[in-house]
Enzyme design. Structure first.
Site, mmCIF file in Angstrom:
data_model
loop_
_atom_site.group_PDB
_atom_site.id
_atom_site.type_symbol
_atom_site.label_atom_id
_atom_site.label_comp_id
_atom_site.label_asym_id
_atom_site.label_seq_id
_atom_site.Cartn_x
_atom_site.Cartn_y
_atom_site.Cartn_z
ATOM 1 N N SER A 243 0.848 -1.183 0.000
ATOM 2 C CA SER A 243 0.000 0.000 0.000
ATOM 3 C C SER A 243 0.890 1.241 0.000
ATOM 4 O O SER A 243 2.107 1.135 -0.025
ATOM 5 C CB SER A 243 -0.887 0.008 1.249
ATOM 6 O OG SER A 243 -0.088 0.246 2.381
ATOM 7 N N LYS A 244 0.237 2.388 0.070
ATOM 8 C CA LYS A 244 0.964 3.660 0.057
ATOM 9 C C LYS A 244 2.042 3.715 1.122
ATOM 10 O O LYS A 244 3.102 4.291 0.936
ATOM 11 C CB LYS A 244 -0.003 4.808 0.325
ATOM 12 C CG LYS A 244 -0.692 5.287 -0.891
ATOM 13 C CD LYS A 244 -1.424 6.576 -0.584
ATOM 14 C CE LYS A 244 -2.369 6.885 -1.723
ATOM 15 N NZ LYS A 244 -3.351 7.868 -1.361
ATOM 16 N N ARG A 245 1.711 3.137 2.247
ATOM 17 C CA ARG A 245 2.626 3.088 3.376
ATOM 18 C C ARG A 245 4.013 2.574 2.957
ATOM 19 O O ARG A 245 5.028 2.947 3.508
ATOM 20 C CB ARG A 245 2.013 2.120 4.389
ATOM 21 C CG ARG A 245 2.340 2.329 5.804
ATOM 22 C CD ARG A 245 1.289 1.637 6.685
ATOM 23 N NE ARG A 245 0.693 0.436 6.099
ATOM 24 C CZ ARG A 245 1.236 -0.777 6.149
ATOM 25 N NH1 ARG A 245 2.367 -0.964 6.748
ATOM 26 N NH2 ARG A 245 0.619 -1.806 5.606
#
Ligand code: GLU
Length: 476
Positions: A243-245
């Site tokens: 994910s973006k994380r």
């Protein structure tokens, strides 16, 4: 069942609802490799029938990301939004043949069906209520559903996942056209794959549940389904869904972080595919060695350290033109003018092996292109002391007289100065480094002088001498 020997026609079919992310880029790469290996074609199709979620900006981001990675399609981009008439034509044919029907069920009724199924612990499915209506209700714009076969099963041999069999009793009648006349994904994808002559579909395994439904539509349309290869998803280095994380916003974010396209492509190929324990592959080697059948069926983990390691390799030994183009992009992005300092090719020769990304490289090369405001206090305190005055002065004289400003001559000038004063090389090296860079980190000192250039070097040595003098005269 595997298209071996046949030229492969495959496609990458992103929905333009966001960036080109790592998973999408890897699918596109696998498509390109599979096609090139057999002398076939790789087609780009933008699946933009969902008007609410599709954006121009996303189409742009996808095209930009693919171009940057060198994943140029052989045909396309084609846009589904330009083919709406064709989907209607196919749906009309299915309606005429009794393979599809109009459904007037309200949202409330469908919600109730779902709730009842969930309460009974069953998989929600449409009950076929509108399959054989005698009198259709008036004033409601219907959706169109595909009449899924009631019996038998769908079997296919997935090139990655192996044999898959699903009973038709598990599948319900899926909506193929919305009330506004736009097709749903499962219909449009089949019509396009037939019309575009696709014989191998490579896509993420989040679509594996759609495949049996699509195969039934192929059969209703009298077409031979392609071969399928569902590639597993990519996890972050913590084992969680990417994910973006994890910095996985989009391919262009990797560019901004200082990676070069060949490194990323090499890295992506190795995410889920391997060839012995080889890590570095040129694009030509990938085309030669890649087989979609060899993709691992288990999810793969993103490994930033490995990507950095590969990037380092490509900065040093990769395609020079590509690395230089990226370097120019980063210099300008950092607000530095390539013309205001050393030739970027010379910079690369000296700096490539010292850094893992172009962002670090450019950041640490700033003093070659622009003046720095002040000496770093700790470095100045330690190295710009009165004892450095004489060696710096003597070196300046030699440098001024030097005919050729090149690494060997510069090395000679420093050595001669050290010999003449009877001091070690280091006694000159560190003060000189701080004088030239403002701090204590730089490549070999002769290369540093070379990159800073004659005029700037002399001027900065002068400034360091002034600094030492003012310090000696002051309270320090
Ligand atoms: N448009 C679909 C997606 O972006 C891909 C469909 C396919 O490859 O069949 O997930």
């Amino acid at each position: 069942m595997t298209n071996q020997g046949l030229p492969i026609r495959t496609r990458f079919a992103p929905s333009p609802t966001g960036f080109l992310h790592i998973g999408g880029a890897r699918t596109a790469l696998f498509c390109q490799l599979a096609a090139r290996a057999t002398g076939g074609e790789f087609i780009l199709r933008i699946e933009d029938t969902d008007r609410e979620r599709s954006t121009e900006a996303s189409v742009h981001a996808i095209l930009e990301g693919m171009a940057w990675l060198g994943l140029t399609p052989d045909e396309g981009p084609f846009y589904q939004s330009e083919r709406l008439d064709r989907y209607r034509e196919v749906v009309d044919r299915l309606l005429e043949q009794g393979r599809a029907y109009r459904c007037y069920c309200s949202r409330e009724r469908l919600d109730r069906l779902r709730e009842e199924a969930m309460a009974a612990g069953l998989k929600p499915r449409y009950d076929g209520h509108c399959r054989d209506l005698d009198a259709p209700p008036q004033g409601i714009e219907p959706v169109i559903r595909f009449r899924n076969p009631d019996s038998g099963s769908v079997v296919f041999d997935d090139l990655v996942r192996g044999r898959i069999e699903i009973a038709n009793a598990e599948l319900d009648d899926l909506v193929i056209m919305r009330a506004d006349g736009t097709p749903t994904y499962n219909l449009a994808v089949v019509v396009d794959d037939i019309d575009m002559g696709i014989n191998l579909v490579i896509r993420g395994d989040d679509h594996i549940n759609n495949t049996p439904r699509q195969i039934n539509i192929y059969q209703a349309l009298g077409a031979e389904p392609p071969t399928f290869a569902h590639v597993p998803m990519i996890l972050g280095d913590d084992g969680q869904r990417l994910s973006k994380r994890h910095g996985a916003v989009g391919v262009m974010a990797w560019r901004e972080q200082g990676y070069v396209p060949d490194a990323l492509v090499n890295y992506l190929a190795r995410l889920g595919w391997s060839h012995g324990d080889q890590e570095v592959f040129s694009r030509a080697e990938l085309v030669q060695l890649f087989r979609i059948e060899d993709v691992n069926r288990k999810a793969s983990r993103f490994d930033t350290e490995k990507l950095k390691w590969l990037n380092q390799h490509y900065l040093r030994a990769g395609d020079r033109e590509q690395v230089l183009a990226e370097l120019m992009w980063h210099l300008e992005r950092a607000g530095l003018q390539p013309a205001a300092g050393p030739d970027p090719a010379d910079l690369l020769d000296v700096q490539a092996e010292r850094f893992e990304t172009l962002v670090e490289l450019v950041d640490q090369s700033r003093p070659f292109y622009a003046d720095f405001a002040a000496f770093e206090p700790a470095a100045a305190k330690k190295h710009l002391r009165p004892v450095a005055m004489e060696p710096l002065q003597a070196l300046r004289d030699r440098l001024q007289a030097l005919e050729t400003w090149a690494p060997d001559q510069l090395q000679g000038a420093i050595q001669d100065t050290a010999d003449a004063l009877g001091v070690g090389f280091g006694k000159i090296g560190m003060p000189l480094r701080v004088a030239l860079m403002g701090h204590g980190q730089s490549p070999a000192i002769n290369q540093t002088l070379w990159l800073v250039g004659r005029e700037r070097s002399l001027e900065r040595i002068g400034r360091a001498l002034d600094f030492i003098a003012s310090r000696a005269g002051g309270a320090d």
